[in-house]
Design an enzyme around this catalytic site. Structure first.
Site, PDB file in Angstrom:
ATOM      1  N   LYS A 367      67.151  26.695  61.945  1.00 48.91           N
ATOM      2  CA  LYS A 367      66.446  27.102  63.133  1.00 48.91           C
ATOM      3  C   LYS A 367      64.941  26.912  62.971  1.00 48.91           C
ATOM      4  O   LYS A 367      64.188  26.933  63.952  1.00 48.91           O
ATOM      5  CB  LYS A 367      66.702  28.601  63.397  1.00 48.91           C
ATOM      6  N   GLY A 368      64.507  26.747  61.721  1.00 50.27           N
ATOM      7  CA  GLY A 368      63.069  26.783  61.435  1.00 50.27           C
ATOM      8  C   GLY A 368      62.239  25.786  62.217  1.00 50.27           C
ATOM      9  O   GLY A 368      61.090  26.067  62.554  1.00 50.27           O
ATOM     10  N   GLU A 423      61.469  18.366  60.315  1.00 54.99           N
ATOM     11  CA  GLU A 423      61.673  19.486  59.382  1.00 54.99           C
ATOM     12  C   GLU A 423      60.520  20.468  59.484  1.00 54.99           C
ATOM     13  O   GLU A 423      59.378  20.070  59.720  1.00 54.99           O
ATOM     14  CB  GLU A 423      61.740  18.944  57.946  1.00 54.99           C
ATOM     15  N   ASP A 427      59.818  22.673  50.439  1.00 48.60           N
ATOM     16  CA  ASP A 427      59.391  23.431  49.250  1.00 48.60           C
ATOM     17  C   ASP A 427      59.779  22.598  48.026  1.00 48.60           C
ATOM     18  O   ASP A 427      59.046  21.712  47.615  1.00 48.60           O
ATOM     19  CB  ASP A 427      60.081  24.795  49.283  1.00 48.60           C
ATOM     20  N   ARG A 489      59.756  34.440  63.649  1.00 46.70           N
ATOM     21  CA  ARG A 489      59.745  33.048  64.105  1.00 46.70           C
ATOM     22  C   ARG A 489      58.753  32.862  65.262  1.00 46.70           C
ATOM     23  O   ARG A 489      58.236  31.776  65.455  1.00 46.70           O
ATOM     24  CB  ARG A 489      61.137  32.631  64.604  1.00 46.70           C
TER      25      ARG A 489
HETATM   26  P1  5GP Z   1      63.450  23.233  49.851  1.00 48.67           P
HETATM   27  O1  5GP Z   1      64.858  22.777  49.755  1.00 48.67           O
HETATM   28  O2  5GP Z   1      62.465  22.170  50.154  1.00 48.67           O
HETATM   29  O3  5GP Z   1      63.022  24.000  48.591  1.00 48.67           O
HETATM   30  O4  5GP Z   1      63.381  24.328  50.972  1.00 48.67           O
HETATM   31  C1  5GP Z   1      63.459  23.981  52.299  1.00 48.67           C
HETATM   32  C2  5GP Z   1      63.983  25.067  53.166  1.00 48.67           C
HETATM   33  O5  5GP Z   1      63.752  26.345  52.608  1.00 48.67           O
HETATM   34  C3  5GP Z   1      63.217  25.046  54.483  1.00 48.67           C
HETATM   35  O6  5GP Z   1      63.885  24.241  55.430  1.00 48.67           O
HETATM   36  C4  5GP Z   1      63.194  26.490  54.863  1.00 48.67           C
HETATM   37  O7  5GP Z   1      64.340  26.820  55.578  1.00 48.67           O
HETATM   38  C5  5GP Z   1      63.189  27.206  53.573  1.00 48.67           C
HETATM   39  N1  5GP Z   1      61.817  27.551  53.130  1.00 48.67           N
HETATM   40  C6  5GP Z   1      61.139  26.987  52.106  1.00 48.67           C
HETATM   41  N2  5GP Z   1      59.920  27.551  51.989  1.00 48.67           N
HETATM   42  C7  5GP Z   1      59.846  28.487  52.952  1.00 48.67           C
HETATM   43  C8  5GP Z   1      58.828  29.393  53.366  1.00 48.67           C
HETATM   44  O8  5GP Z   1      57.718  29.491  52.811  1.00 48.67           O
HETATM   45  N3  5GP Z   1      59.100  30.190  54.423  1.00 48.67           N
HETATM   46  C9  5GP Z   1      60.286  30.151  55.074  1.00 48.67           C
HETATM   47  N4  5GP Z   1      60.469  31.003  56.095  1.00 48.67           N
HETATM   48  N5  5GP Z   1      61.274  29.312  54.722  1.00 48.67           N
HETATM   49  C10 5GP Z   1      61.047  28.472  53.681  1.00 48.67           C
END
Ligand code: 5GP
Length: 504
Positions: A367-368, A423, A427, A489
């Site tokens: 949903k982000g 996206e 992270d 959100r």
């Molecule tokens: P990754 O797989 O790149 O480590 O993480 C990606 C997903 O983790 C993003 O699509 C999001 O849903 C969540 N995420 C990563 N960092 C954050 C953050 O700082 N805040 C929030 N709310 N979600 C995050």
């Protein structure tokens, strides 16, 4: 008491050279198109233009609004022939209805060359000043018409043009709509101006014309100062730092640079004020006349056009502070609403240019990315398709494991499509890595990623991101679509998340 200008008696044809001497015609031998309705002012224009040695073409525009208007063209044609001027007659269609005067003027202008001369006299000038004053015009409107080849008769009085026609044996066409009190100009002519002269105890026409001349000088000076102070009106800092009288002028000049736009939608003072508020940072964007929109982005203002190029949305207020309901857990903004709007606009512009020949399918990751996706889609000036998938990654509350479960799959078939994944935040990059492999297996023609936020130095896999909004420090963030346990959100900015201490 009624004050009327002293009649000068029928002018003799030998008065013509002195009348010409007070006019502002081009030098002898120059071509001059004269708009000639057949009234005394425009017939006098024709006579004097020929006497001034111009190579004159009289153009009669028939608005076909009154019975018999076609015969007026014949009158003008006969006078032109008698004077040895060329003649042409043009017909325009003006539907009856509201705003008739303005629409007739616009129709007339559309068939006349821009430098066509008109027979406006000093009396018309005085009427224009008063009518503009009543319409709320400022300095420039009160300066009214500037003398020159387009308005050569501004130093003459109406009674002089009438006398000249009489002396030449010309019978001017009488337009009954000149007496119709539904038109503001007629009431100014027949009621307001005579009353002003009564109150002033003198003929106010020359006084008003003189004031207009002084105001035009002031306006020209200010225009020059504005051009020096704000040479580039899309520079928000220069606009915000300039004295407001100059900044207003710079904005107005900018908004009217496009003649087509200005002709139909001259900017009102409220629009100009709103654009200045965008420049000073109070707003991110604002609508101006005709569906145009001014938006700030990285210290610059961009003016985007109508016809669906940018879907008009309401003026946005910058709201970067933390609302009261979020204050327990939400820290200061990492990316403000204002910066988000500006950057999304830039991303949309870049995507528009890159995909101009093959509009992409936007795939939003729920949903982000929901808010980013909706803003980005509207910043793209192409017929894009949109689809969504929802994923959920296993991991701790604030850290993903990279093992992703597809909660909602796409509806669209990706085969042969240009796909752009939208996206919210990257992270570790593991989620995106998984998604990319998953989508690639469906045979898209191309697969690119537009990520709003990328956390600095956190990626555990190589990233290949075509578009990135912001690189942010490595902290957990919320807002603009990003949540913690479904909360926050709807914050307009992206903020650092600061969990409340349990047990206080
Ligand atoms: P990754 O797989 O790149 O480590 O993480 C990606 C997903 O983790 C993003 O699509 C999001 O849903 C969540 N995420 C990563 N960092 C954050 C953050 O700082 N805040 C929030 N709310 N979600 C995050």
């Amino acid at each position: 008491m009624r004050v009327v200008p002293a009649p000068v008696g029928p002018a003799r044809p030998d008065a013509i050279p002195s009348l010409v001497g007070r006019c502002t015609f081009p030098s002898p031998g120059h071509d001059l198109v004269c708009a000639v309705s057949g009234g005394s002012d425009s017939l006098a224009l024709l006579v004097l233009a020929v006497a001034a040695g111009c190579r004159v073409t009289a153009v009669h525009v028939d608005h076909a609004l009154r019975p018999g208007s076609g015969a007026e063209a014949a009158v003008v044609g006969a006078v032109a022939a008698r004077l040895g001027a060329d003649f042409s007659s043009r017909q325009v269609v003006v539907e009856p209805g509201p705003n008739l005067e303005a629409r007739a003027r616009a129709a007339r202008r559309s068939v006349l060359p821009v430098d066509a001369a008109t027979g406006h006299t000093m009396d018309d000038q005085a009427e224009t000043i008063l009518a503009n004053l009543l319409r709320g015009a400022a300095l420039d409107g009160l300066g009214a018409m500037a003398p020159g080849p387009r308005h050569p008769l501004l130093a003459l009085r109406r009674h002089e043009t009438e006398a000249l026609c009489a002396a030449m044996g010309l019978t001017p066409v009488r337009d009954p709509s000149n007496d119709d009190p539904r038109y503001l100009r007629n009431r100014v002519r027949h009621e307001l101006l005579p009353l002003c002269s009564v109150l002033a105890r003198r003929d106010v026409v020359p006084i008003l014309a003189r004031q207009a001349s002084l105001l035009r000088d002031d306006a020209a000076l200010l225009e020059g100062l504005a051009a020096d102070a704000v040479p580039d009106p899309s520079d928000a800092g220069a606009l915000a730092g300039a004295p407001v009288a100059l900044a207003r002028r710079a904005v107005r000049r900018w908004l009217t640079e496009d003649d087509d736009r200005a002709e139909h939608h001259p900017p009102g003072s409220a629009s100009v004020a709103r654009v200045l508020e965008v420049a000073t940072g109070r707003w991110v964007a604002t609508e101006v006349e005709g569906g145009w929109r001014v938006r700030r982005s990285g210290g610059r203002l961009a003016l985007r056009g109508p016809s669906g190029k940018v879907r008009p949305v309401k003026t946005e207020r910058v709201a970067s502070s933390v609302p009261s309901w979020g204050q327990a857990e939400v820290g200061e903004p990492v990316v403000t609403a204002e910066a988000l709007a500006a950057r999304v606009f830039e991303l949309g512009t870049a995507i528009t240019a890159d995909y101009a020949d093959a509009p992409p399918l936007l795939v939003g990751v729920l949903k982000g990315a929901m808010i980013f996706m909706s803003d980005l889609a509207r910043a793209i000036d192409l017929p894009v398709d949109v689809d969504f998938m929802a994923v959920s990654s296993y991991g701790s509350a604030t850290r993903t494991s990279g093992v992703v479960r597809i909660v909602k799959d796409l509806d669209a078939d990706l085969a042969g499509r240009h796909v752009l994944v939208v996206e919210d935040i990257i992270d570790s990059g593991l989620t995106l890595n998984y998604l990319r492999r998953y989508l690639q297996a469906r045979g898209p023609k191309s697969l690119e990623v537009c990520a709003l936020l990328v956390k600095e130095g956190e990626q555990r896999v190589p990233l290949d991101l075509r578009y990135v909004g912001f690189t942010i420090p490595s902290a957990f963030v919320v807002g603009y679509g990003l949540d913690v346990a479904e909360r926050y959100r709807n914050l307009r900015s992206v903020h650092v998340y600061r969990p409340a201490m349990e047990g206080g």
